[in-house]
Design a protein around this motif. Structure first.
Motif: not given
Length: 317
Positions: A102-112, A115-127
């Motif tokens: 589950i956490t591996t898939l969540l990490g993958t979703f963060n990466g998507i 990387a693909y959504g071009k979201l700022i990592p700080l904001i995306a992972t904070l959400c």
């Protein structure tokens, strides 16, 4: 001997080694209980979860990203794995593997998202952090989950000889992480992306997929750290990972992993994590209050980021 001394003097690990020695001397003088084998084994057992998750965070930070959701991933692993064992009657092994997946898939979703959504990592992972915290409370209804099989305690509380099993897990993870980053093409791509993503992309590397993989690896190791943590405390609690990401990031940045990407290694990161662990332990032995500890760790992280910025500016000039 002169050549060896010169090599050590030029080593990028010298500052963190000197800091480590200084902390040991400082707390030994103030607390006689600090410099004992039992206390050191306890420190290493405590930092094993930070170090395991830190290996995954290195991969993300080398690419120039960051994952603030690792604390909530650790919490979710605790709750989900505990729920499956207690409420669903699952064996610890499949329950643990499912939680890590589950956490591996969540990490993958963060990466998507990054990387693909071009979201700022700080904001995306904070959400993501806030969403996973909420989910953990919903699943657990805000209550601890306990009543695991006795065999599950071995991973977090067992020993091989005098060495705690969590420490052995950390050593294995660190060795595999160092090999992956230094001896594989993908590991080197992490460094290249953090150093110059555009040039790496022009050289034929699919930087988007590599960045997603970095977050997946981070999710995997966060899950593994969560399982070790759950086994150690023997109770799934919705507050387990609070502040965990702060210790992980502080440790690896202190150990030389650049906040801007492209620099750092496993050895330095582990040394940084040890510094954080000894600092936490020493302050606790001196009965320093929790709020003062937060103040001290905040100053340490600020200094670590400041040193990273100074090194980068120095190299440019």
């Amino acid at each position: 001997m002169k050549g060896i001394a010169l090599k050590i003097g030029k080593s990028s690990k010298l500052p963190i080694i000197l800091l480590l020695i200084g902390i040991i001397i400082f707390f030994t003088v103030l607390s006689p209980a600090f410099l004992s084998l039992d206390n050191f084994l306890n420190v290493f057992r405590q930092i094993s979860m930070i170090g395991i998750a830190g290996i995954g965070m290195i991969c993300v930070m080398l690419t120039g990203g960051i994952d603030l959701s690792i604390s909530a991933q650790v919490t979710l692993v605790n709750i989900v794995c505990a729920f499956m064992m207690v409420n669903m009657g699952m064996h610890p092994v499949p329950a643990s593997l499912a939680a890590i997946l589950i956490t591996t898939l969540l990490g993958t979703f963060n990466g998507i998202l990054v990387a693909y959504g071009k979201l700022i990592p700080l904001i995306a992972t904070l959400c993501m952090q806030n969403m996973l915290k909420g989910l953990s409370y919903i699943i657990s209804k805000g209550q601890p989950i306990f009543g695991f099989p006795e065999s599950f305690k071995v991973l977090g509380q067992g020993y091989v000889g005098a060495v705690p099993i969590p420490v052995i897990v950390l050593i294995i993870v660190a060795v595999l992480g160092a090999f992956f980053l230094n001896k594989t093409y993908i590991g080197r791509y992490f460094y290249c992306i953090g150093g110059n993503e555009e040039a790496t992309n022009l050289s034929g590397v699919n930087t988007t997929k590599v960045k997603v993989l970095a977050y997946s690896v981070c999710g995997f190791f966060s899950g593994l750290a969560g399982i070790v943590w759950l086994s150690r405390v023997n109770s799934g609690q919705p507050t387990t990972g609070n502040g965990f990401e702060f210790d992980v990031i502080s440790g690896i940045v202190l150990g030389g992993v650049s906040i801007l990407g492209g620099e750092g290694d496993v050895l330095g990161a582990i040394l940084g994590v040890i510094v954080i662990g000894l600092l936490n332990n020493g302050l606790t032995l001196l009965n320093v209050g929790e709020y003062y500890q937060l103040l001290v760790k905040g100053v340490v992280l600020l200094l670590a980021i400041g040193m990273d910025s100074f090194k980068r500016n120095f190299k440019k000039n």
